[in-house]
Design a protein around this motif. Structure first.
Motif, mmCIF file in Angstrom:
data_model
loop_
_atom_site.group_PDB
_atom_site.id
_atom_site.type_symbol
_atom_site.label_atom_id
_atom_site.label_comp_id
_atom_site.label_asym_id
_atom_site.label_seq_id
_atom_site.Cartn_x
_atom_site.Cartn_y
_atom_site.Cartn_z
ATOM 1 N N MET A 22 -24.246 -26.322 -17.908
ATOM 2 C CA MET A 22 -24.394 -27.173 -19.168
ATOM 3 C C MET A 22 -24.440 -28.433 -19.572
ATOM 4 N N LEU A 23 -23.024 -28.553 -19.828
ATOM 5 C CA LEU A 23 -22.073 -30.234 -19.725
ATOM 6 C C LEU A 23 -23.622 -30.822 -18.862
ATOM 7 N N SER A 24 -23.850 -30.674 -18.091
ATOM 8 C CA SER A 24 -25.141 -32.328 -17.743
ATOM 9 C C SER A 24 -25.893 -32.493 -18.758
ATOM 10 N N GLU B 245 -23.865 -33.956 -34.152
ATOM 11 C CA GLU B 245 -24.876 -33.055 -33.709
ATOM 12 C C GLU B 245 -25.274 -32.719 -32.580
ATOM 13 N N ALA B 246 -24.715 -32.998 -31.593
ATOM 14 C CA ALA B 246 -25.206 -32.642 -30.031
ATOM 15 C C ALA B 246 -25.504 -31.327 -29.966
ATOM 16 N N LEU B 247 -23.646 -30.821 -30.470
ATOM 17 C CA LEU B 247 -23.640 -28.914 -30.475
ATOM 18 C C LEU B 247 -24.268 -28.466 -31.097
ATOM 19 N N ARG C 254 -23.344 -23.951 -25.740
ATOM 20 C CA ARG C 254 -22.397 -22.726 -26.131
ATOM 21 C C ARG C 254 -21.230 -22.318 -25.463
ATOM 22 N N ARG C 255 -19.767 -21.685 -26.421
ATOM 23 C CA ARG C 255 -18.604 -21.608 -26.003
ATOM 24 C C ARG C 255 -18.375 -22.025 -24.779
ATOM 25 N N ALA D 23 -13.289 -30.075 -29.552
ATOM 26 C CA ALA D 23 -12.318 -29.563 -28.670
ATOM 27 C C ALA D 23 -12.637 -29.638 -26.985
ATOM 28 N N GLN D 24 -13.403 -28.180 -26.711
ATOM 29 C CA GLN D 24 -13.543 -28.142 -25.963
ATOM 30 C C GLN D 24 -14.268 -29.077 -24.574
ATOM 31 N N PHE D 25 -14.962 -29.748 -25.725
ATOM 32 C CA PHE D 25 -16.494 -30.644 -25.339
ATOM 33 C C PHE D 25 -15.466 -31.711 -24.558
#
Length: 317
Positions: A111-113, A128-130, A200-201, A218-220
């Motif tokens: 998901m991060l990639s 915007e991306a989130l 997602r979270r 903050a998680q990102f």
């Protein structure tokens, strides 16, 4: 100072990270973190503008280099979970400390990639991306291109049309989106209809597949810096704005887009009241100069990467 105050209210007074606002059920009583109030936020924005007008140079995050981005994606795709660890894992803190790579499992890394590639190529801010939802994403057929499929993402600014990148699969947005769609359907069930937020979270070292809960900024940022540590890159110079800056430089230097094309693609053409914005993304002392000064006019300079379309590798291509 504001970050320190926010942390104290969050950790010691259990005020969380939500905005400071009056409780509608109990007038006169307030909920949330006081340092996140609208008045404090407005003051911080005004403070930055005032310091900039007085000549203070704004230090932004270092641009994400496309080679570093490819290394992170390659590392994430090659990562192997332990048996039964694809869901929310219960790995102990002691074990995570002994094995730093266990901060994220395969689902979270994939998901991060996808998030990295989307923000990088579409020049999106992290917020915007989130906010991208599955309802904003769909495949379309480009009629003038022999029926070639491409991806259309509506972000509220302008739609972005993304095509397969056969020359560099690691930065192929269509491949990344299709793969994450497949993984999500496998986890939720093949008959599941994907709705809600795409990113997602984080839950432990995996993903909370509840579509109503988006990943927190903050998680990102925490995941990004851990991911950079995985490949041996010092993370402190990088932030959530690094992908937008890196994407601008990638389009200008590697793909050789004109400045007008970059502004059109990002949706900045209708608001050029501050034309220096683009140049702040393209030029900064935080970024490394990839070319030595003695090589600018050197006729024997090594060629660049070969263009997959025309086959040229000269620097004037």
């Amino acid at each position: 100072m504001r970050a320190a105050v926010s942390s104290r209210f969050q950790r010691e007074y259990d005020r969380g990270t939500s905005a400071w606002a009056e409780n509608p059920a109990m007038p006169g009583k307030f909920l949330g973190n006081p340092s996140q109030s609208n008045r404090v936020t407005q003051y911080m924005v005004s403070l930055r503008r005032g310091k900039t007008r007085k000549g203070e140079e704004v230090v932004s995050a270092q641009a994400m280099d496309h080679e570093i981005l490819e290394r992170m994606i390659k590392y994430n795709l090659a990562f192997k979970d332990e048996p039964g660890a694809q869901g929310v894992s219960s790995i102990s803190k002691k074990r995570k400390a002994g094995t730093p790579s266990l901060w994220a499992g395969y689902f979270l890394r994939c998901m991060l990639s996808l998030l990295y590639i989307t923000a990088f190529l579409c020049l999106l801010r992290f917020d915007e991306a989130l906010r991208i939802r599955w309802e904003d994403v769909r495949f379309e057929t480009w009629k003038s291109d022999n029926g070639r499929e491409h991806l259309r993402i509506s972000t509220g600014i302008l739609p972005f049309h993304l095509y397969p990148n056969y020359a560099n699969p690691l930065l192929c947005p269509v491949r990344a989106w299709c793969y994450w769609y497949k993984l999500t359907r496998e986890y939720l069930g093949s008959d599941a209809i994907l709705t809600g937020y795409v990113f997602r979270r984080r839950a432990g070292n995996s993903v909370n597949f509840d579509g109503s809960i988006a990943m927190l900024p903050a998680q990102f940022l925490d995941c990004l810096r851990n991911n950079l540590c995985d490949i041996g890159v010092r993370p402190h110079a990088y932030g959530t704005h690094s992908f937008r800056r890196g994407g601008c430089q990638y389009l200008a230097v590697i793909l050789r887009w004109t400045y007008r094309q970059i502004c059109d693609w990002a949706g900045w053409s209708d608001n050029l009241d501050n034309p220096t914005t683009l140049f702040k993304y393209l030029l900064s002392f935080m970024d490394d100069n990839s070319l030595r000064r003695e090589d600018y006019l050197n006729p024997l300079r090594p060629p660049t990467s070969k263009c997959p379309a025309c086959g040229r590798s000269c620097h004037c291509a």
